[in-house]
Design a protein around this motif. Structure first.
Motif, PDB file in Angstrom:
ATOM      1  N   ALA A 237       4.675   0.232  -7.447  1.00  0.00           N
ATOM      2  CA  ALA A 237       4.200   0.749  -6.158  1.00  0.00           C
ATOM      3  C   ALA A 237       3.304  -0.256  -5.437  1.00  0.00           C
ATOM      4  CB  ALA A 237       3.457   2.067  -6.363  1.00  0.00           C
ATOM      5  N   ALA A 238       2.567  -1.061  -6.194  1.00  0.00           N
ATOM      6  CA  ALA A 238       1.666  -2.031  -5.569  1.00  0.00           C
ATOM      7  C   ALA A 238       2.418  -3.209  -4.969  1.00  0.00           C
ATOM      8  CB  ALA A 238       0.654  -2.542  -6.595  1.00  0.00           C
ATOM      9  N   ALA A 239       3.591  -3.554  -5.517  1.00  0.00           N
ATOM     10  CA  ALA A 239       4.322  -4.737  -5.051  1.00  0.00           C
ATOM     11  C   ALA A 239       4.685  -4.658  -3.567  1.00  0.00           C
ATOM     12  CB  ALA A 239       5.560  -4.954  -5.912  1.00  0.00           C
ATOM     13  N   PRO A 240       5.331  -3.585  -3.076  1.00  0.00           N
ATOM     14  CA  PRO A 240       5.637  -3.552  -1.636  1.00  0.00           C
ATOM     15  C   PRO A 240       4.391  -3.478  -0.762  1.00  0.00           C
ATOM     16  CG  PRO A 240       6.183  -1.449  -2.659  1.00  0.00           C
ATOM     17  CD  PRO A 240       5.875  -2.402  -3.767  1.00  0.00           C
ATOM     18  N   LEU A 241       3.326  -2.845  -1.255  1.00  0.00           N
ATOM     19  CA  LEU A 241       2.089  -2.804  -0.478  1.00  0.00           C
ATOM     20  C   LEU A 241       1.486  -4.207  -0.337  1.00  0.00           C
ATOM     21  CD1 LEU A 241       0.411   0.416  -1.922  1.00  0.00           C
ATOM     22  CD2 LEU A 241       1.693   0.164   0.213  1.00  0.00           C
ATOM     23  N   LEU A 242       1.553  -4.999  -1.397  1.00  0.00           N
ATOM     24  CA  LEU A 242       1.038  -6.366  -1.331  1.00  0.00           C
ATOM     25  C   LEU A 242       1.905  -7.236  -0.430  1.00  0.00           C
ATOM     26  CD1 LEU A 242       0.084  -6.853  -5.081  1.00  0.00           C
ATOM     27  CD2 LEU A 242      -1.498  -6.710  -3.150  1.00  0.00           C
ATOM     28  N   GLN A 243       3.234  -7.070  -0.517  1.00  0.00           N
ATOM     29  CA  GLN A 243       4.113  -7.834   0.363  1.00  0.00           C
ATOM     30  C   GLN A 243       3.880  -7.465   1.828  1.00  0.00           C
ATOM     31  OE1 GLN A 243       7.979  -6.911  -1.172  1.00  0.00           O
ATOM     32  NE2 GLN A 243       7.803  -8.306  -2.911  1.00  0.00           N
ATOM     33  N   GLY A 244       3.771  -6.156   2.100  1.00  0.00           N
ATOM     34  CA  GLY A 244       3.484  -5.742   3.469  1.00  0.00           C
ATOM     35  C   GLY A 244       2.135  -6.227   3.955  1.00  0.00           C
TER      36      GLY A 244
END
Length: 336
Positions: A237-244
């Protein structure tokens, strides 16, 4: 005396069976350095094919706010930590944290060369085998990783839709009924073809069933351990938030008139729309979809395009050389 003369001679000993050909010491001495230099050669060849986009992105980043660019690069580095958490959460065995994060940095560089995540999975599979993880369990962890990432991304997308119903305008981005029916039909055809192939081809039945049995057993055991559940789903869940967040930071450095939530949702929608296209690292289809999505949210097309180009330079081109060096170092130390 006559008996000695009449005794037949003893048979000659049979020749020893020839073993596998030994590699010469000179070949063994030069094979690993050559293999360690291979990632750098691949990165250099790929860089020559797209040098115009890199030069344009660097020129645009030269006039951007360096503080936001540093924040974007920090988010990019944290994506390696998130990926390492997901990898650890997909395995019962405990992996060394430092080499695991380094392997994900190297996997990110390999993933930009080969499409559909093949490079990252190949690097990770080799790393897991070097850590003593059996091949069936290692491949099962890769399958669980590939399954959890899109599911977690979809859950994050739904959470954004619920949390920001008024701010985010998605009417122009939602697919029509015909597109949804087409996607459902293609998915059904692929599923039926896989089942028919598994039933008719007996040579594939045993290894596939064994792989599924191992994957289900490991997934059930992992979800009984809170630490593994937190690492698996929390990292996914953290991966797309970090990419965004990295995209948003680059956009803010260039004056993008969108909020953080809009940029993150734009990336999630673009990834869902173009993620099925097997491009290296998602470059190409996701970039175009991201520009269209940010423009639909009200951003100028020129600023949105500059944001995507700067994001790719900052998160792909700049980490490529360190990632390739880490990959070469892992190969040299026999961790891959």
């Amino acid at each position: 005396m006559s008996q000695l003369l009449e005794t037949p001679p003893a048979p000659l000993p049979a020749a020893c069976p020839a073993g596998p050909p030994r590699r010469s010491p000179a070949a063994a001495r030069f094979a690993r350095p050559a293999l360690a230099l291979l990632p750098l050669l691949l990165i250099g060849g790929w860089a020559l094919t797209d040098r115009r986009a890199a030069a344009e992105g660097v020129a645009r980043l030269a006039s951007a706010d360096p503080r936001w660019l540093f924040a974007a690069f920090l988010c990019t580095c944290l994506t390696w930590v998130a990926a390492a958490c997901v990898r650890q959460g997909a395995l019962p065995e405990r992996l060394p944290p430092g080499p695991l994060v380094a392997s994900q940095c190297a996997a990110g560089a390999a993933n930009q060369v080969l499409p559909a995540g093949i490079g990252a999975h190949a690097v990770t599979l080799r790393f897991l085998q070097r850590q003593g993880v059996p091949l069936p369990r290692a491949t099962a962890s890769l399958a669980l990783y590939a399954l959890v990432r899109p599911v977690a991304k979809m859950l994050v997308l739904l959470a954004f839709l619920v949390a920001f119903p008024q701010v985010l305008r998605l009417g122009a981005l939602l697919p029509g009924h015909r597109a949804l029916l087409t996607a459902a039909g293609v998915a059904a055809v692929v599923f039926v073809a896989a089942v028919v192939t598994l039933v008719t081809v007996t040579a594939l039945r045993r290894p596939v069933l064994g792989f599924l049995r191992t994957a289900l057993t490991d997934a059930r055991a992992l979800h009984r351990r809170p630490s593994r559940v937190l690492a698996l789903w929390g990292g996914a869940a953290a991966a797309p938030l970090l990419q965004g967040s990295a995209v948003a930071a680059v956009g803010f450095s260039l004056g993008l008139p969108l909020s953080w939530a809009q940029v993150v949702l734009a990336l999630l929608v673009a990834g869902a729309a173009a993620g099925a296209v097997p491009a290296p690292g998602g470059i190409g289809p996701v970039d175009a979809a991201l520009v269209v999505t940010m423009a639909a949210f009200g951003a100028p097309v020129g600023t949105a395009t500059a944001t995507v180009i700067g994001y790719r330079v900052l998160t792909v081109w700049l980490p490529m050389l360190p990632g390739a060096l880490v990959l070469s170092a892992l190969l040299h130390r026999r961790l891959l």
